[in-house]
Design a protein around this motif. Structure first.
Motif, short mmCIF file in Angstrom:
data_model
loop_
_atom_site.label_atom_id
_atom_site.label_comp_id
_atom_site.label_asym_id
_atom_site.label_seq_id
_atom_site.Cartn_x
_atom_site.Cartn_y
_atom_site.Cartn_z
N ALA A 217 -54.04 51.00 -26.37
CA ALA A 217 -53.66 52.19 -26.92
C ALA A 217 -54.04 53.69 -26.55
O ALA A 217 -53.35 54.57 -26.56
CB ALA A 217 -53.98 52.06 -28.53
N ARG A 218 -55.03 53.49 -25.59
CA ARG A 218 -55.56 54.64 -25.09
C ARG A 218 -54.70 55.67 -24.11
O ARG A 218 -55.24 56.89 -23.77
CB ARG A 218 -56.97 54.64 -24.36
CG ARG A 218 -56.77 53.65 -22.95
CD ARG A 218 -58.18 53.23 -22.39
NE ARG A 218 -58.10 52.59 -21.35
CZ ARG A 218 -58.88 51.88 -20.48
NH1 ARG A 218 -60.33 52.18 -20.95
NH2 ARG A 218 -58.67 51.44 -19.40
N ARG B 145 -47.43 51.95 -19.50
CA ARG B 145 -46.74 53.66 -19.82
C ARG B 145 -47.69 54.09 -20.76
O ARG B 145 -48.22 53.52 -21.54
CB ARG B 145 -45.35 53.32 -20.03
CG ARG B 145 -44.63 52.71 -18.90
CD ARG B 145 -44.63 53.48 -17.55
NE ARG B 145 -43.65 53.05 -16.53
CZ ARG B 145 -43.86 52.20 -15.62
NH1 ARG B 145 -45.04 51.59 -15.87
NH2 ARG B 145 -43.08 51.73 -14.78
N THR B 146 -47.43 55.31 -21.04
CA THR B 146 -48.15 56.15 -22.05
C THR B 146 -46.92 56.89 -23.02
O THR B 146 -45.96 56.60 -22.72
CB THR B 146 -48.68 57.50 -21.54
OG1 THR B 146 -47.56 58.37 -20.99
CG2 THR B 146 -49.81 57.16 -20.41
N PRO B 147 -47.31 56.96 -24.15
CA PRO B 147 -46.51 57.46 -25.31
C PRO B 147 -45.56 58.67 -24.70
O PRO B 147 -44.33 58.90 -25.05
CB PRO B 147 -47.35 57.78 -26.55
CG PRO B 147 -48.34 57.08 -26.51
CD PRO B 147 -48.76 56.74 -24.85
N ARG C 155 -39.94 41.14 -20.44
CA ARG C 155 -40.84 39.85 -20.10
C ARG C 155 -41.81 40.24 -19.33
O ARG C 155 -42.91 39.57 -19.48
CB ARG C 155 -39.69 38.90 -19.17
CG ARG C 155 -38.41 38.39 -19.75
CD ARG C 155 -37.70 37.36 -18.87
NE ARG C 155 -36.48 36.76 -19.52
CZ ARG C 155 -35.44 37.23 -19.14
NH1 ARG C 155 -35.22 38.20 -18.30
NH2 ARG C 155 -34.47 36.72 -19.97
N TRP C 156 -41.81 41.12 -18.62
CA TRP C 156 -42.80 41.82 -17.82
C TRP C 156 -44.08 41.92 -18.78
O TRP C 156 -45.36 41.97 -18.64
CB TRP C 156 -42.48 42.88 -17.15
CG TRP C 156 -42.09 42.86 -15.48
CD1 TRP C 156 -40.69 42.17 -15.52
CD2 TRP C 156 -42.61 43.11 -14.72
NE1 TRP C 156 -40.84 42.20 -14.18
CE2 TRP C 156 -41.71 42.67 -13.59
CE3 TRP C 156 -43.76 43.78 -14.21
CZ2 TRP C 156 -42.06 42.70 -11.94
CZ3 TRP C 156 -43.94 43.99 -12.89
CH2 TRP C 156 -43.40 43.26 -11.84
N TYR C 157 -43.74 42.78 -19.70
CA TYR C 157 -44.66 43.42 -20.88
C TYR C 157 -45.33 42.11 -21.53
O TYR C 157 -46.58 41.96 -22.08
CB TYR C 157 -44.21 44.33 -21.80
CG TYR C 157 -44.12 45.79 -21.37
CD1 TYR C 157 -45.60 46.44 -21.30
CD2 TYR C 157 -43.09 46.30 -20.47
CE1 TYR C 157 -45.65 47.90 -20.96
CE2 TYR C 157 -43.25 47.67 -20.09
CZ TYR C 157 -44.38 48.18 -20.14
OH TYR C 157 -44.77 49.57 -19.72
N ALA D 196 -45.11 50.11 -26.88
CA ALA D 196 -46.40 49.03 -26.86
C ALA D 196 -47.48 50.03 -26.99
O ALA D 196 -48.63 49.40 -27.85
CB ALA D 196 -46.27 48.47 -25.48
N SER D 197 -47.69 51.18 -26.72
CA SER D 197 -48.99 51.90 -26.97
C SER D 197 -48.99 52.37 -28.12
O SER D 197 -50.32 52.17 -28.97
CB SER D 197 -48.95 53.04 -25.91
OG SER D 197 -50.13 53.70 -26.17
N LEU D 198 -47.92 52.79 -28.82
CA LEU D 198 -47.97 53.21 -30.28
C LEU D 198 -48.24 51.90 -31.26
O LEU D 198 -48.83 52.03 -32.08
CB LEU D 198 -46.55 53.80 -30.71
CG LEU D 198 -46.23 55.00 -30.13
CD1 LEU D 198 -44.79 55.55 -30.41
CD2 LEU D 198 -47.43 56.26 -30.30
N HIS D 199 -47.78 50.88 -30.69
CA HIS D 199 -48.01 49.57 -31.53
C HIS D 199 -49.70 49.24 -31.64
O HIS D 199 -50.03 48.82 -32.49
CB HIS D 199 -47.40 48.29 -31.03
CG HIS D 199 -45.67 48.42 -31.49
ND1 HIS D 199 -44.69 47.83 -31.25
CD2 HIS D 199 -45.18 49.20 -32.16
CE1 HIS D 199 -43.53 48.07 -31.49
NE2 HIS D 199 -43.67 49.01 -32.44
N ALA D 200 -50.07 49.40 -30.28
CA ALA D 200 -51.31 49.11 -30.26
C ALA D 200 -52.31 50.17 -31.13
O ALA D 200 -53.07 49.77 -31.64
CB ALA D 200 -51.95 49.18 -28.62
#
Length: 610
Positions: free
Chosen positions: A126-127, A136-138, A190-192, A314-318
């Motif tokens: 998330a950071r 990637r970042t938000p 799939r990568w993620y 993904a970062s927002l979900h974390a």
């Protein structure tokens, strides 16, 4: 619906960019999206005029040439300003996101959640601080999502150019491009999935790397020859992390040719049809070039990087997962309100307190009852594992009891709130932090909620016996206490404990009314420790003091000595009373005194400036 909701959430982050910068970024994206179809039209206009040069004047081609050159120049200018605008927008979004992650971790009331591996994994995800090409970042996701609107404009305007020639070109070119984009997005997913399924290995690999390059762990690594062993452990975790990702990459490379054919076949059919029509005279060369240029623009529309959007989501979900683990945090207004509460010395009681560490089965504290009276110096003693340090962590609010409660003047400290309670308490932990700051800052950190009081800093240093050490520092109070800082020095363990004791006494001088010391003088010799306790008793004012020490010869000065065993108070009283009772405390004291008389010393270290 969840995918749409995630994308809308990315777009909502753009509010943090600011109206001026957001307007510039949107303008750049819209104008850039119009360049491909404008280029196609300008090229057709130029070719049409050039074909008529034989019958007219060469100057007739100057105007369309200028238009074509102007469109190309505009495209270059827009590309040149794109990176600065995108960087500024991403920096603002990611800066606010990182601040939110840090605030969430910092305002978590207890530390038990931060000790969980899952929480550490979520913090890393998330950071918004990418460490490899898959992350990637938000901010990157939000800008990429905004750019998709620009590509939609390019698609629509290019479709108009294609439709002007033949409507059938739109499904022939657009549908394969849409399918290609979906396949590309599935590959990115799939990568993620491969990456995130082993994100814990990334954390372990990072820890080993930090240990290898750290000066503190570096001593053990070199002395015990652990360098290759540590490298092997790090490499093992790296393989655990990357091998599944590389397997996905190999599969994608093999499948890439099929995806490429999905684009080349319809593109070849369309371009051959347009070229033949131009060759037979059914359409002019200018129209053919416009159609070919617009068709190429359609494929560029679907060339965006889906990993930016996927990674941002993904970062927002974390972050959501982290908030679920840590709680919503304490709002700043509440922190300020609690910080304004005026502390005062009050009785503190443990009432039937029980505690078990998460994931453990042994109860560390079991139905513990203990009272700390205002102005009293209470010493807590006991064998290792008796629960002494755990009692301190509960008293500081770093953990919450499983049963029972801790009260201050009859009010549960959980009801008071962590900030208001910690304003009343100063703690020196056995594993205290050595901040790479100046000597003055290290002491003033004892109460960071109030403006620095230099007089109180000097008085606390005097009370802790730190003045002699300060007089020998190269720059006195301004000397950084770390050799990694310019002009800095390292202190011995005993000198650092004097610094930390001064930090706690500064907190008492600036408002704390309960001073808690967990083995505060373990690195001092017996004589120095005795002098420190004398100064502590003399300068604590009306504050209560809870002291944990393994040296029973020094705690005999305490107003009351409490012996813990099995997570409960088994003996309590003054030194004289406990010795007269002839119980466990008297037995422990006698054994330790006999060892000391035979020349043994519990001193851990005594040293000079390093």
């Amino acid at each position: 619906m969840s995918a749409v909701r995630d994308r809308l959430r990315l777009l909502a982050l753009l509010r943090g960019v600011g109206p001026g910068l957001l307007t510039l970024l949107c303008g750049q994206i819209v104008l850039t999206s119009m360049v491909p179809p404008a280029t196609a039209i300008a090229l057709a206009y130029l070719l049409d005029r050039v074909q008529g040069v034989r019958a007219g004047s060469l100057a007739a081609a100057a105007a369309p040439l200028l238009v074509f050159a102007g469109v190309l120049l505009l495209g270059h200018v827009l590309e040149a300003v794109r990176d600065p605008l995108v960087y500024a927008a991403q920096a603002r979004i990611d800066g606010k996101h990182r601040a939110a992650v840090a605030r969430l971790a910092a305002t978590s009331h207890t530390i038990d959640a931060l000790e969980r591996p899952e929480v550490q994994r979520l913090i890393r995800l998330a950071r918004a601080d990418p460490e490899n090409w898959t992350e990637r970042t938000p901010g990157a996701g939000a800008v990429a999502q905004l750019a998709e609107f620009g590509r939609a404009i390019t698609l629509l305007s290019s479709a108009v150019v294609l439709a002007a020639y033949a409507w059938w070109l739109i499904p022939v070119l657009v549908l394969p491009a849409v399918l290609y984009q979906q396949l590309n997005r599935m590959d990115s997913l799939r990568w993620y999935r491969a990456w995130r399924s082993n994100s814990g290995a990334a954390l372990h690999a990072g820890l080993w790397y930090d240990a290898i390059v750290s000066p503190s762990e570096g001593k053990d690594i070199r002395v015990f020859g652990l360098g290759q062993w540590a490298l092997d452990r790090s490499e093992e975790h790296i393989h655990t992390l990357y091998d599944p990702v590389f397997a996905v990459a190999k599969h994608q490379i093999r499948a890439h040719w099929r995806q490429l054919a999905l684009l080349l076949v319809p593109m070849t059919v369309a371009f051959l049809a347009v070229s033949q029509a131009a060759a037979r005279g059914h359409r002019s060369l200018a129209v053919a070039m416009a159609v070919l240029s617009a068709g190429a623009a359609v494929y560029r529309v679907f060339g965006g990087e889906p990993r930016d959007v996927i990674g941002g989501i993904a970062s927002l979900h974390a972050f959501d997962g982290l908030r679920a683990q840590l709680g919503p945090g304490t709002p700043a207004a509440v922190l300020e309100a609690e910080a304004d509460a005026a502390p005062s010395a009050v009785p503190v009681r443990f009432e039937g307190v029980g505690f078990t560490y998460p994931g453990a089965s042994r109860r560390v504290l079991d139905e513990l009852d203990l009272e700390i009276r205002p102005g009293e110096l209470v010493a807590i003693v006991g064998l290792n594992g008796a629960g002494k340090s755990t009692l301190i962590k509960l008293l500081a609010g770093l953990y919450e009891p499983d049963r029972g409660r801790i009260t201050a003047d009859g009010v549960d400290i959980a009801t008071l709130g962590p900030v208001a309670w910690r304003r009343r308490i100063a703690v020196v932990f056995q594993d205290f932090v050595r901040y790479h700051l100046s000597a003055a800052d290290n002491v003033a950190l004892g109460n960071a909620a109030v403006p620095v009081d230099r007089a109180a800093v000097r008085a606390a240093a005097r009370d802790a016996g730190l003045t002699e050490v300060l007089d020998r520092l190269p720059d006195g109070w301004d000397t950084p206490l770390a050799r990694t800082r310019t002009g800095g020095v390292d202190l011995s363990g005993g000198q650092w404990q004097q610094v930390v004791l001064a930090r706690a006494l500064y907190a008492v001088r600036t408002g704390a009314r309960l001073l808690v010391l967990d083995e505060p003088t373990a690195h001092l010799d017996v004589r120095t420790e005795f002098e420190v306790f004398e100064r502590l008793a003399a300068h604590k004012g009306d504050a209560s003091v809870v002291l944990i020490s393994h040296r029973l010869s020094t705690v005999r000065q305490a107003d009351r000595i409490v012996l813990l065993e099995g997570g409960r108070v088994v003996e309590s009283g003054t030194h004289e009373r406990l010795m007269a009772a002839g119980g466990r405390y008297a037995e422990m004291f006698t054994i330790q005194a006999d060892r000391f008389n035979r020349g043994y010393d519990d001193r851990i270290e005594e040293g000079e400036l390093i």
